[in-house]
Design a protein around this motif. Structure first.
Motif, PDB file in Angstrom:
ATOM      1  N   MET A   1     -57.852 -38.867  76.870  1.00  0.00           N
ATOM      2  CA  MET A   1     -59.212 -38.331  76.859  1.00  0.00           C
ATOM      3  C   MET A   1     -60.542 -39.282  76.539  1.00  0.00           C
ATOM      4  SD  MET A   1     -60.346 -35.501  78.153  1.00  0.00           S
ATOM      5  CE  MET A   1     -61.781 -34.458  78.225  1.00  0.00           C
ATOM      6  N   ASN A   2     -60.539 -39.874  75.182  1.00  0.00           N
ATOM      7  CA  ASN A   2     -61.422 -40.631  74.695  1.00  0.00           C
ATOM      8  C   ASN A   2     -61.555 -41.832  75.704  1.00  0.00           C
ATOM      9  OD1 ASN A   2     -62.182 -39.072  72.442  1.00  0.00           O
ATOM     10  ND2 ASN A   2     -60.706 -40.102  71.167  1.00  0.00           N
ATOM     11  N   GLY A   3     -60.290 -42.370  76.154  1.00  0.00           N
ATOM     12  CA  GLY A   3     -60.537 -43.600  77.181  1.00  0.00           C
ATOM     13  C   GLY A   3     -61.278 -43.310  78.607  1.00  0.00           C
ATOM     14  N   ASN A   4     -61.362 -42.059  79.029  1.00  0.00           N
ATOM     15  CA  ASN A   4     -62.122 -41.521  80.052  1.00  0.00           C
ATOM     16  C   ASN A   4     -63.652 -41.495  79.678  1.00  0.00           C
ATOM     17  OD1 ASN A   4     -59.791 -41.635  81.841  1.00  0.00           O
ATOM     18  ND2 ASN A   4     -59.465 -39.540  81.398  1.00  0.00           N
ATOM     19  N   VAL A   5     -63.752 -41.025  78.529  1.00  0.00           N
ATOM     20  CA  VAL A   5     -65.311 -40.850  78.107  1.00  0.00           C
ATOM     21  C   VAL A   5     -66.078 -42.065  77.720  1.00  0.00           C
ATOM     22  CG1 VAL A   5     -66.671 -39.952  76.125  1.00  0.00           C
ATOM     23  CG2 VAL A   5     -64.789 -38.590  76.926  1.00  0.00           C
ATOM     24  N   LEU A   6     -65.062 -43.192  77.393  1.00  0.00           N
ATOM     25  CA  LEU A   6     -65.761 -44.511  77.180  1.00  0.00           C
ATOM     26  C   LEU A   6     -65.689 -45.337  78.452  1.00  0.00           C
ATOM     27  CD1 LEU A   6     -66.500 -46.626  75.217  1.00  0.00           C
ATOM     28  CD2 LEU A   6     -64.104 -47.398  75.387  1.00  0.00           C
ATOM     29  N   LEU A   7     -64.976 -44.885  79.221  1.00  0.00           N
ATOM     30  CA  LEU A   7     -65.253 -45.664  80.456  1.00  0.00           C
ATOM     31  C   LEU A   7     -66.297 -44.990  81.501  1.00  0.00           C
ATOM     32  CD1 LEU A   7     -64.086 -47.452  82.896  1.00  0.00           C
ATOM     33  CD2 LEU A   7     -62.493 -45.589  83.556  1.00  0.00           C
ATOM     34  N   ASN A   8     -66.450 -43.749  81.312  1.00  0.00           N
ATOM     35  CA  ASN A   8     -67.566 -43.223  81.906  1.00  0.00           C
ATOM     36  C   ASN A   8     -68.890 -43.559  81.267  1.00  0.00           C
ATOM     37  OD1 ASN A   8     -66.009 -41.817  83.841  1.00  0.00           O
ATOM     38  ND2 ASN A   8     -65.821 -39.795  82.562  1.00  0.00           N
ATOM     39  N   THR A   9     -69.012 -43.573  80.035  1.00  0.00           N
ATOM     40  CA  THR A   9     -70.174 -44.278  79.282  1.00  0.00           C
ATOM     41  C   THR A   9     -70.517 -45.656  79.962  1.00  0.00           C
ATOM     42  OG1 THR A   9     -69.666 -42.554  77.509  1.00  0.00           O
ATOM     43  CG2 THR A   9     -70.960 -44.478  77.348  1.00  0.00           C
ATOM     44  N   ILE A  10     -69.703 -46.451  79.949  1.00  0.00           N
ATOM     45  CA  ILE A  10     -69.738 -47.879  80.404  1.00  0.00           C
ATOM     46  C   ILE A  10     -70.219 -47.747  81.653  1.00  0.00           C
ATOM     47  CG2 ILE A  10     -68.495 -50.156  80.672  1.00  0.00           C
ATOM     48  CD1 ILE A  10     -66.983 -49.479  78.594  1.00  0.00           C
ATOM     49  N   LEU A  11     -69.681 -46.917  82.717  1.00  0.00           N
ATOM     50  CA  LEU A  11     -69.952 -46.951  84.032  1.00  0.00           C
ATOM     51  C   LEU A  11     -71.420 -46.549  84.168  1.00  0.00           C
ATOM     52  CD1 LEU A  11     -66.903 -45.556  85.859  1.00  0.00           C
ATOM     53  CD2 LEU A  11     -67.927 -47.992  86.002  1.00  0.00           C
ATOM     54  N   LEU A  12     -71.872 -45.498  83.443  1.00  0.00           N
ATOM     55  CA  LEU A  12     -73.098 -44.855  83.515  1.00  0.00           C
ATOM     56  C   LEU A  12     -74.036 -45.797  82.863  1.00  0.00           C
ATOM     57  CD1 LEU A  12     -75.102 -42.454  83.663  1.00  0.00           C
ATOM     58  CD2 LEU A  12     -74.490 -41.608  81.432  1.00  0.00           C
ATOM     59  N   ILE A  13     -73.806 -46.712  81.900  1.00  0.00           N
ATOM     60  CA  ILE A  13     -74.853 -47.893  81.380  1.00  0.00           C
ATOM     61  C   ILE A  13     -74.890 -48.966  82.424  1.00  0.00           C
ATOM     62  CG2 ILE A  13     -74.854 -49.596  79.872  1.00  0.00           C
ATOM     63  CD1 ILE A  13     -73.549 -47.744  77.793  1.00  0.00           C
ATOM     64  N   ILE A  14     -73.922 -49.153  83.155  1.00  0.00           N
ATOM     65  CA  ILE A  14     -73.936 -50.181  84.282  1.00  0.00           C
ATOM     66  C   ILE A  14     -74.865 -49.612  85.440  1.00  0.00           C
ATOM     67  CG2 ILE A  14     -72.683 -51.261  86.124  1.00  0.00           C
ATOM     68  CD1 ILE A  14     -70.223 -51.549  83.987  1.00  0.00           C
ATOM     69  N   ILE A  15     -74.606 -48.347  85.632  1.00  0.00           N
ATOM     70  CA  ILE A  15     -75.412 -47.696  86.741  1.00  0.00           C
ATOM     71  C   ILE A  15     -76.800 -47.673  86.588  1.00  0.00           C
ATOM     72  CG2 ILE A  15     -75.826 -45.692  88.197  1.00  0.00           C
ATOM     73  CD1 ILE A  15     -72.876 -45.238  88.206  1.00  0.00           C
ATOM     74  N   ILE A  16     -77.159 -47.142  85.131  1.00  0.00           N
ATOM     75  CA  ILE A  16     -78.592 -47.262  84.733  1.00  0.00           C
ATOM     76  C   ILE A  16     -79.095 -48.643  84.620  1.00  0.00           C
ATOM     77  CG2 ILE A  16     -79.964 -46.514  82.561  1.00  0.00           C
ATOM     78  CD1 ILE A  16     -78.100 -44.200  82.300  1.00  0.00           C
ATOM     79  N   GLY A  17     -78.388 -49.612  84.144  1.00  0.00           N
ATOM     80  CA  GLY A  17     -78.835 -51.017  84.161  1.00  0.00           C
ATOM     81  C   GLY A  17     -79.309 -51.516  85.451  1.00  0.00           C
ATOM     82  N   TRP A  18     -78.492 -51.279  86.241  1.00  0.00           N
ATOM     83  CA  TRP A  18     -78.555 -51.687  87.872  1.00  0.00           C
ATOM     84  C   TRP A  18     -79.764 -51.028  88.437  1.00  0.00           C
ATOM     85  CZ3 TRP A  18     -77.876 -48.695  92.504  1.00  0.00           C
ATOM     86  CH2 TRP A  18     -78.121 -49.869  93.609  1.00  0.00           C
TER      87      TRP A  18
END
Length: 130
Positions: free
Chosen positions: A1-18
């Motif tokens: 579960m923590n892996g999914n939260v981390l992955l989602n957080t990273i994806l969200l940061i990338i999307i916001i940055g883009w």
């Protein structure tokens, strides 16, 4: 579960940055040149440097009468052909490339930069076809 939260957080940061980068680029292009309606563009286009930044094949298929072609793909090396002491009118098919060209010119010290609202796609004035 923590892996999914981390992955989602990273994806969200990338999307916001883009998204932030795209927003920055949008305002940078908007600031680089004044956007003119077709009527405003026509008013002074005989007294300015009229540059079509589309590729040569598109230019040859039809362009605004009096324009010269400096394709965006060659813009970095050929923009030295554009004088700094005269206004520059830019256009492309729909204004995306002309905005990018205006940013390059602004960074190189050009000041009087204008681009056609709607681009060649919406142009109803005189054209030349080869």
């Amino acid at each position: 579960m923590n892996g999914n939260v981390l992955l989602n957080t990273i994806l969200l940061i990338i999307i916001i940055g883009w998204g932030g980068y795209e927003l920055y680029q949008y305002f940078n292009r908007k600031r680089a040149a004044v956007e003119l309606t077709e009527e405003e563009f026509k008013k002074n286009m005989r007294k300015v440097q009229l540059i079509d930044v589309r590729e040569k094949a598109d230019f040859d298929a039809g362009h605004i009468l009096g324009a010269r072609n400096i394709p965006f793909s060659l813009f970095k090396t050929r923009m030295v052909e554009i004088r700094k002491d005269q206004p520059v009118y830019l256009y492309d098919h729909n204004k995306a490339l002309s905005g990018r060209a205006a940013v390059k010119l602004r960074k190189a010290g050009y000041e009087e930069l204008y681009r056609l609202k709607g681009g060649y796609r919406d142009w109803t004035g005189k054209v030349k076809k080869k």
